[in-house]
Write an enzyme that holds these catalytic residues in place. Structure first.
Site, PDB file in Angstrom:
ATOM      1  N   TYR A   1     -73.637   8.368  26.951  1.00 14.06           N
ATOM      2  CA  TYR A   1     -72.468   8.948  27.621  1.00 14.06           C
ATOM      3  C   TYR A   1     -71.239   8.663  26.771  1.00 14.06           C
ATOM      4  CZ  TYR A   1     -73.241  11.142  32.110  1.00 14.06           C
ATOM      5  OH  TYR A   1     -73.546  12.041  33.081  1.00 14.06           O
TER       6      TYR A   1
ATOM      7  N   GLU B   1     -67.721  10.129  27.609  1.00 20.36           N
ATOM      8  CA  GLU B   1     -66.511  10.794  28.125  1.00 20.36           C
ATOM      9  C   GLU B   1     -65.274  10.226  27.438  1.00 20.36           C
ATOM     10  OE1 GLU B   1     -65.580  10.895  32.371  1.00 20.36           O
ATOM     11  OE2 GLU B   1     -67.627  11.676  32.617  1.00 20.36           O
TER      12      GLU B   1
ATOM     13  N   ASP C   1     -61.111  34.560  21.006  1.00 17.39           N
ATOM     14  CA  ASP C   1     -62.491  34.092  21.134  1.00 17.39           C
ATOM     15  C   ASP C   1     -63.245  34.689  19.943  1.00 17.39           C
ATOM     16  OD1 ASP C   1     -65.166  33.820  21.695  1.00 17.39           O
ATOM     17  OD2 ASP C   1     -65.005  34.371  23.808  1.00 17.39           O
TER      18      ASP C   1
ATOM     19  N   THR D   1     -68.319  29.883  19.719  1.00 17.32           N
ATOM     20  CA  THR D   1     -69.595  29.187  19.805  1.00 17.32           C
ATOM     21  C   THR D   1     -69.938  28.738  18.394  1.00 17.32           C
ATOM     22  OG1 THR D   1     -70.714  31.303  19.552  1.00 17.32           O
ATOM     23  CG2 THR D   1     -70.547  30.441  21.790  1.00 17.32           C
TER      24      THR D   1
ATOM     25  N   LYS E   1     -73.804  31.333  16.565  1.00 22.38           N
ATOM     26  CA  LYS E   1     -74.002  32.756  16.218  1.00 22.38           C
ATOM     27  C   LYS E   1     -73.891  32.910  14.699  1.00 22.38           C
ATOM     28  CE  LYS E   1     -72.594  34.531  20.739  1.00 22.38           C
ATOM     29  NZ  LYS E   1     -71.784  33.567  21.514  1.00 22.38           N
TER      30      LYS E   1
ATOM     31  N   ARG F   1     -76.641  25.333  19.301  1.00 17.94           N
ATOM     32  CA  ARG F   1     -76.023  25.983  20.458  1.00 17.94           C
ATOM     33  C   ARG F   1     -74.878  25.114  20.944  1.00 17.94           C
ATOM     34  NH1 ARG F   1     -78.967  30.088  21.645  1.00 17.94           N
ATOM     35  NH2 ARG F   1     -77.474  30.637  23.241  1.00 17.94           N
TER      36      ARG F   1
HETATM   37  N1  DSN Z   1     -74.526  36.127  25.073  1.00 15.06           N
HETATM   38  C1  DSN Z   1     -73.671  36.283  23.932  1.00 15.06           C
HETATM   39  C2  DSN Z   1     -73.896  37.585  23.264  1.00 15.06           C
HETATM   40  O1  DSN Z   1     -75.039  37.987  23.199  1.00 15.06           O
HETATM   41  O2  DSN Z   1     -72.969  38.201  22.777  1.00 15.06           O
HETATM   42  C3  DSN Z   1     -72.242  36.110  24.254  1.00 15.06           C
HETATM   43  O3  DSN Z   1     -72.065  35.603  25.502  1.00 15.06           O
END
Ligand code: DSN
Length: 478
Positions: A64, A66, A241, A270, A273, A279
């Site tokens: 943990y 925090e 974003d 994120t 990607k 992730r």
């Molecule tokens: N689920 C992701 C996508 O496929 O674009 C974004 O939330």
């Protein structure tokens, strides 16, 4: 890294897991086989490196932590401090950001951290000053009630879902839409492109607290300098974003007006990607919002995941290497080759092409819904996902589009020649698939007819396209 080391690491891990629950070990092995065999064109997926994957499976999972680096609510966080500080340092250096917060568990979490940081900065802090209070606990019941109403009465302007925006940018089914009164800007119906004059007009009329840019299904670049000017003209906080295109920013394919970091007050992403990490999520900002952003946990996040922060540090270190810029450039080259190949064969593409990592096919040109096209392609060994197109006549469930992206196949090493081959396979399947009918004779939005022999043939051809490009070539599980 020797072939032996990676194989030994993964094999040993599976052996240890198999001794406890063999079905989990089998499922992990089967996932690798499936990933190796499929032509993965899901625009939001990628293949993280073995080092990134291995950084997630260890004792950090037990801790943990925090709080923030050096300022924790738990004892014994010195090693977590090391990896969190490293991940943040790599992120700051990679993106040229003043501050990086690497605790968010996902993109939604990163956006929630950003929204609450903006609300705290723009709404809560002035209310505390007005009441001459240092903390919300010091407010009178009446002031607290008024502040809660004010927090719930703020406006956000973001890109519409069918133009390629994201659910977390203020849409009602998502918590962001319940927090904010949201309006959308769309794209020009003739070109499919963002119309900055229309965005400015919408901002003037709606006066949002937050202007959001960023997308998950828009195949072009956005000029963030212009968007910032629009935000400034109405006193909005500008948030980007960049979850989908963070790898293109990291790899310096998106620079100048197209790099969000110098223009936005706050940037979320994120890490899994096009950035090719584990992730997870991340927030970048300037010093003005840093303290509020660092309150993400426990404000809206559960305890940080130190094992994932360790993997973020590894992946961000990889993204700082010179070869990542080459990777990012090849992602776009491949997307453009795929778009060209589809256009040459007669496909209809939203905006007529791409400047980034994704292509959006309007499959009404083939007489299909997105759902029919997605399933027919899946039958043929091609993994994509259906997606709405602007002003979609088939709604968000059936849709009229297929979104395809190149980050994953580019990681495997496929190039522009293979993208043309991929375009040929996609066009073959879509042009040979017909819409099915319901029992009452009406047109179905889900049923379709595709000769199984053709689907098998395309599956084999898809496998052949991948032959020279093994996934995780240094990992042998048996
Ligand atoms: N689920 C992701 C996508 O496929 O674009 C974004 O939330």
């Amino acid at each position: 890294m020797s072939r032996n080391a990676e194989s030994t690491a993964f094999r040993s891990a599976l052996e240890v897991i198999r001794a406890v629950e063999p079905r989990v070990a089998d499922a992990i092995g089967a996932e690798l086989t499936d990933q190796r065999e499929s032509l993965k064109l899901i625009a939001s997926e990628n293949y993280a490196s073995p080092a990134t994957l291995l950084a997630m499976g260890n004792w950090f999972s037990d801790k943990y932590a925090e709080g923030t680096v050096g300022r924790r609510f738990y004892a014994g966080c010195q090693n977590v401090d090391t990896v969190e500080a490293l991940a943040a340092e790599h992120a700051r250096e990679l993106f040229g950001a003043a501050h990086a917060y690497v605790q968010p568990h996902s993109g939604i979490d990163a956006n929630l951290v950003a929204f609450w940081a903006i609300l705290a900065d723009r709404v809560e802090a002035p209310a505390l000053r007005r009441a001459q209070a240092r903390h919300v606990n010091d407010l009178s019941e009446a002031d607290w009630f008024a502040l809660r109403r004010e927090l719930g009465d703020q406006r956000m302007l973001g890109m519409s879902l069918d133009a390629g925006g994201h659910l977390t940018h203020g849409f009602r089914p998502n918590i962001s839409g319940k927090m904010f009164d949201q309006r959308s800007y769309g794209t020009d119906p003739a070109t499919g492109l963002v119309d900055y004059d229309r965005v400015a007009e919408a901002a003037r009329e709606f006066r949002p607290l937050v202007l959001v840019a960023g997308y998950s299904a828009y195949p072009r670049r956005v000029n963030f300098r212009i968007m910032r000017e629009i935000a400034d003209s109405v006193g909005a906080t500008f948030m980007v974003d960049m979850a989908h295109f963070a790898g293109l920013v990291a790899g310096k394919v998106f620079t100048g007006d197209f790099d969000p970091v110098p223009h936005a007050h706050i940037v979320t992403t994120t890490t899994h990607k096009s950035l090719r990490g584990p992730r997870g999520g991340m927030v970048l900002c300037g010093p003005e919002l840093a303290d509020q952003v660092d309150r993400g946990c426990p404000m809206v996040l559960g305890g940080p995941l130190p094992h994932v922060m360790a993997a973020k540090a590894v992946a961000l270190a990889e993204a700082r290497r010179p070869d990542f810029a080459d990777y990012a450039r090849r992602i776009v080259d491949n997307a453009q080759a795929l778009a060209d190949g589809l256009l040459r064969r007669g496909a209809k593409l939203v905006t007529g092409g791409t400047d980034n990592h994704l292509v959006l096919i309007d499959v009404t040109g083939y007489g299909l819904t997105g759902r029919q096209a997605e399933q027919a392609l899946l039958d043929s060994g091609i993994v994509t996902n259906r997606n709405a197109v602007p002003q979609d006549p088939n709604g968000a469930w059936y849709t009229s589009g297929i979104r395809i992206g190149t980050p994953a196949l580019t990681t495997r090493g496929l190039g522009t020649a293979e993208m043309d081959g991929t375009a040929e396979l996609i066009h073959t399947v879509l042009s040979q698939t017909t819409a099915g009918t319901n029992p009452d004779g009406t047109a179905s939005k889900a049923k379709y007819v595709l000769d199984p022999a053709l689907a098998d043939k395309v599956s084999r051809q898809a496998g052949e396209l991948l032959t020279g490009f093994p996934l995780y070539p240094d990992v042998e599980l048996s």
